[in-house]
Write an enzyme that holds these catalytic residues in place. Structure first.
Site, PDB file in Angstrom:
ATOM      1  N   ARG A  26       1.010  -1.281   0.003  1.00  0.00           N
ATOM      2  CA  ARG A  26       0.003  -0.244  -0.068  1.00  0.00           C
ATOM      3  C   ARG A  26       0.769   1.201  -0.031  1.00  0.00           C
ATOM      4  O   ARG A  26       0.475   2.062  -0.634  1.00  0.00           O
ATOM      5  CB  ARG A  26      -0.954  -0.150   1.503  1.00  0.00           C
ATOM      6  CG  ARG A  26      -2.021  -1.112   0.876  1.00  0.00           C
ATOM      7  CD  ARG A  26      -2.691  -1.543   2.291  1.00  0.00           C
ATOM      8  NE  ARG A  26      -3.802  -2.410   1.966  1.00  0.00           N
ATOM      9  CZ  ARG A  26      -3.664  -3.647   1.924  1.00  0.00           C
ATOM     10  NH1 ARG A  26      -2.507  -4.491   1.773  1.00  0.00           N
ATOM     11  NH2 ARG A  26      -5.055  -4.498   1.562  1.00  0.00           N
ATOM     12  N   ASP A 313      -3.659 -15.686   7.165  1.00  0.00           N
ATOM     13  CA  ASP A 313      -2.470 -16.056   6.821  1.00  0.00           C
ATOM     14  C   ASP A 313      -1.781 -16.727   7.888  1.00  0.00           C
ATOM     15  O   ASP A 313      -0.545 -17.268   7.623  1.00  0.00           O
ATOM     16  CB  ASP A 313      -1.519 -14.687   6.357  1.00  0.00           C
ATOM     17  CG  ASP A 313      -2.041 -14.032   4.991  1.00  0.00           C
ATOM     18  OD1 ASP A 313      -2.924 -14.687   4.459  1.00  0.00           O
ATOM     19  OD2 ASP A 313      -1.799 -12.672   4.837  1.00  0.00           O
ATOM     20  N   ARG A 386       4.100 -19.814   2.932  1.00  0.00           N
ATOM     21  CA  ARG A 386       3.785 -20.000   4.507  1.00  0.00           C
ATOM     22  C   ARG A 386       3.789 -21.610   4.764  1.00  0.00           C
ATOM     23  O   ARG A 386       4.006 -22.020   5.968  1.00  0.00           O
ATOM     24  CB  ARG A 386       2.244 -19.357   4.532  1.00  0.00           C
ATOM     25  CG  ARG A 386       2.340 -17.644   4.330  1.00  0.00           C
ATOM     26  CD  ARG A 386       1.410 -16.891   5.004  1.00  0.00           C
ATOM     27  NE  ARG A 386       1.356 -15.517   4.505  1.00  0.00           N
ATOM     28  CZ  ARG A 386       2.219 -14.751   4.594  1.00  0.00           C
ATOM     29  NH1 ARG A 386       3.168 -14.765   5.505  1.00  0.00           N
ATOM     30  NH2 ARG A 386       1.810 -13.500   4.225  1.00  0.00           N
TER      31      ARG A 386
HETATM   32  C1  S3P Z   1      -3.985  -9.309   1.986  1.00  0.00           C
HETATM   33  C2  S3P Z   1      -5.166 -10.039   2.316  1.00  0.00           C
HETATM   34  C3  S3P Z   1      -5.613 -11.045   2.544  1.00  0.00           C
HETATM   35  C4  S3P Z   1      -4.219 -11.897   2.983  1.00  0.00           C
HETATM   36  C5  S3P Z   1      -3.110 -11.786   1.906  1.00  0.00           C
HETATM   37  C6  S3P Z   1      -2.729 -10.064   2.040  1.00  0.00           C
HETATM   38  C7  S3P Z   1      -3.814  -7.746   1.690  1.00  0.00           C
HETATM   39  O1  S3P Z   1      -6.129 -11.552   1.445  1.00  0.00           O
HETATM   40  O2  S3P Z   1      -4.472 -13.229   2.703  1.00  0.00           O
HETATM   41  O3  S3P Z   1      -1.991 -12.263   2.165  1.00  0.00           O
HETATM   42  O4  S3P Z   1      -2.711  -7.407   1.707  1.00  0.00           O
HETATM   43  O5  S3P Z   1      -4.625  -7.177   1.594  1.00  0.00           O
HETATM   44  P1  S3P Z   1      -7.979 -11.420   1.366  1.00  0.00           P
HETATM   45  O6  S3P Z   1      -7.954 -10.349   1.764  1.00  0.00           O
HETATM   46  O7  S3P Z   1      -7.977 -11.891  -0.062  1.00  0.00           O
HETATM   47  O8  S3P Z   1      -8.220 -12.610   2.311  1.00  0.00           O
END
Ligand code: S3P
Length: 426
Positions: A26, A313, A386
């Site tokens: 981000r 995660d 992971r």
């Molecule tokens: C993430 C959101 C999650 C996570 C991914 C990173 C993010 O996925 O599993 O490793 O940075 O927005 P989902 O939002 O699809 O569950």
């Protein structure tokens, strides 16, 4: 690459992790969108974040490493260069999904691609709500990359999330910040909140639902980001410490964002000795230091549906704790695990069977009854970072040498994993 692990004696020392992967993605995206120079300190060194950077380079954004900062010269709204080739998100779902929202709002055509694993992951989950905003998106087989995004004019949206996913939420918010009129994104189950926090989006609660407002007023401005350490990378080391005798580990500068510390909450409830020894906040993101100590008597607890998005995660590494704790370890309401870098329910169940664990597999989870009595000490990573790291941790807790196949996938989130293990174990 095959990697072998042996039972360790103990964990001792201190670790500081590179920047959280979600916050790093981000920071790069918001810096690229803003006009002018932004600085990012402690950016993640993961392959996934490198994919986001590579996509924005192709769109004309300039990146320079200046001492401990990544300097980003953002283009500002409607000023991106049309890409001359496909934008490659590599293995990164976050790159593909977040960029799809941003690309839908641009005045040029683009095409997103990914590696073999990402090309099998569902994309209609972002394309469909973006199409409701007026986006022109074509997917392969209506659900997969390559994703072709044509220029179109978007309308604001009021959308209640069907899947608890921060990636879908963030894609919609990234499209919404290009529009004069306000969009509202509604969450029944909260997911990680970095996008709304970092963009300071107005957020309200009504009847247990979260409502996030976004419009052009929230378009990012150039800034200085200081990314806290990755709590998901830290979780492997937290678990290794808890389950090893005479062990103590300090983790410095870890993200302590409430939507990410479900792992700490669950481990503490299981009887894990984890203390937050200092807490502060930097640019709206909480962070601090953790003290973790060996914890002999852990017990499994019921995992409520509400906490699942917060630990999504961490479920692979939690399943390792689960087999050493008393009682069965059961995960339900976690169908999302089937569409991660690999089908993580399948990967966990198959590897646990190899570890001699009694396994019951459900469509939305699994039940594990420990302790491990290895049938074989060879585990598959399924090309998933992971899974690779979780079973590496198991290998450091059981007798006989353990081998993890296709271990190179760890660089997707933490290229320093082996170095850090070496630093704190004996
Ligand atoms: C993430 C959101 C999650 C996570 C991914 C990173 C993010 O996925 O599993 O490793 O940075 O927005 P989902 O939002 O699809 O569950």
């Amino acid at each position: 690459m095959k990697q072998s692990f042996n039972k360790i004696n103990k964990v001792e020392g201190e670790l500081t992790f590179r920047g959280d992967k979600s916050i790093s993605h981000r920071s790069v995206i918001f810096s690229a969108l803003a006009h002018g120079k932004s600085l990012i300190k402690n950016i993640s060194n993961s392959d996934d974040v490198a994919s986001t950077i590579a996509c924005f380079k192709e769109l004309g954004v300039e990146f320079n490493y200046v001492e401990e900062y990544l300097e980003v010269i953002g283009r500002g709204i409607n000023s991106f260069k049309a890409p001359s080739k496909q934008l490659d998100a590599g293995n990164s779902g976050t790159t593909a999904r977040l960029l799809s929202g941003f690309l839908a709002a641009q005045n040029f055509d683009s095409e997103l691609i990914g590696d073999e694993s990402l090309s099998k992951r569902p994309m209609s989950r972002v394309a469909n709500p973006l199409k409701l905003m007026g986006a022109d998106i074509t997917l392969s087989d209506n659900n997969y990359l390559p994703m072709k995004i044509g220029k179109s004019s978007l309308n604001p949206i009021e959308y209640e999330m069907e899947i608890a996913s921060a990636q879908i939420k963030s894609a919609l918010l990234l499209a919404a910040i290009h529009l004069n009129n306000e969009s509202k994104i509604i969450e029944k189950l909260s997911t990680r909140d970095h996008t709304e926090r970092m963009l300071q989006l107005p957020t309200f609660y009504d009847s247990g639902k979260k409502i996030i407002h976004a419009s052009l007023l929230n378009y990012p401005k150039n800034s200085i980001y200081n990314v806290p350490g990755d709590i998901s990378s830290a979780s492997f080391f937290i678990v290794l410490t808890l389950l090893s005798k005479n062990s103590e580990l300090i983790i410095r500068n870890s993200s302590l964002n409430e939507s990410r510390i479900g792992i700490i909450e669950v481990l503490q409830k299981m009887g894990g000795d984890i203390t937050i020894v200092s807490q502060r906040s930097d640019m709206g993101e909480p962070l601090g230091d953790l003290l973790v100590r060996s914890s002999e008597h852990l017990s499994n607890i019921k995992l409520d549906e509400k906490i699942i998005p917060n630990i999504i995660d961490e479920l692979p590494i939690l399943s390792i704790v689960g087999i050493f704790a008393s009682g069965d370890f059961e995960v339900r309401n976690a169908k999302e695990l089937r569409v991660k870098e690999t089908d993580r329910i399948n990967a966990i169940c198959r590897n646990m069977e190899r570890a001699g664990i009694m396994v019951t597999e459900f469509e939305d989870g699994f039940r594990l009854s420990g302790p491990p009595i290895p049938q074989s000490n060879i585990f598959e990573s399924y090309g998933d970072h992971r899974i690779a790291m979780s079973f590496a941790i198991l290998g450091m807790l059981i007798e006989n040498e353990t081998t993890i196949n296709d271990f190179e996938s760890v660089s997707i989130s933490n290229p320093l994993f082996l170095e850090q293990i070496k630093k704190i174990t004996s």
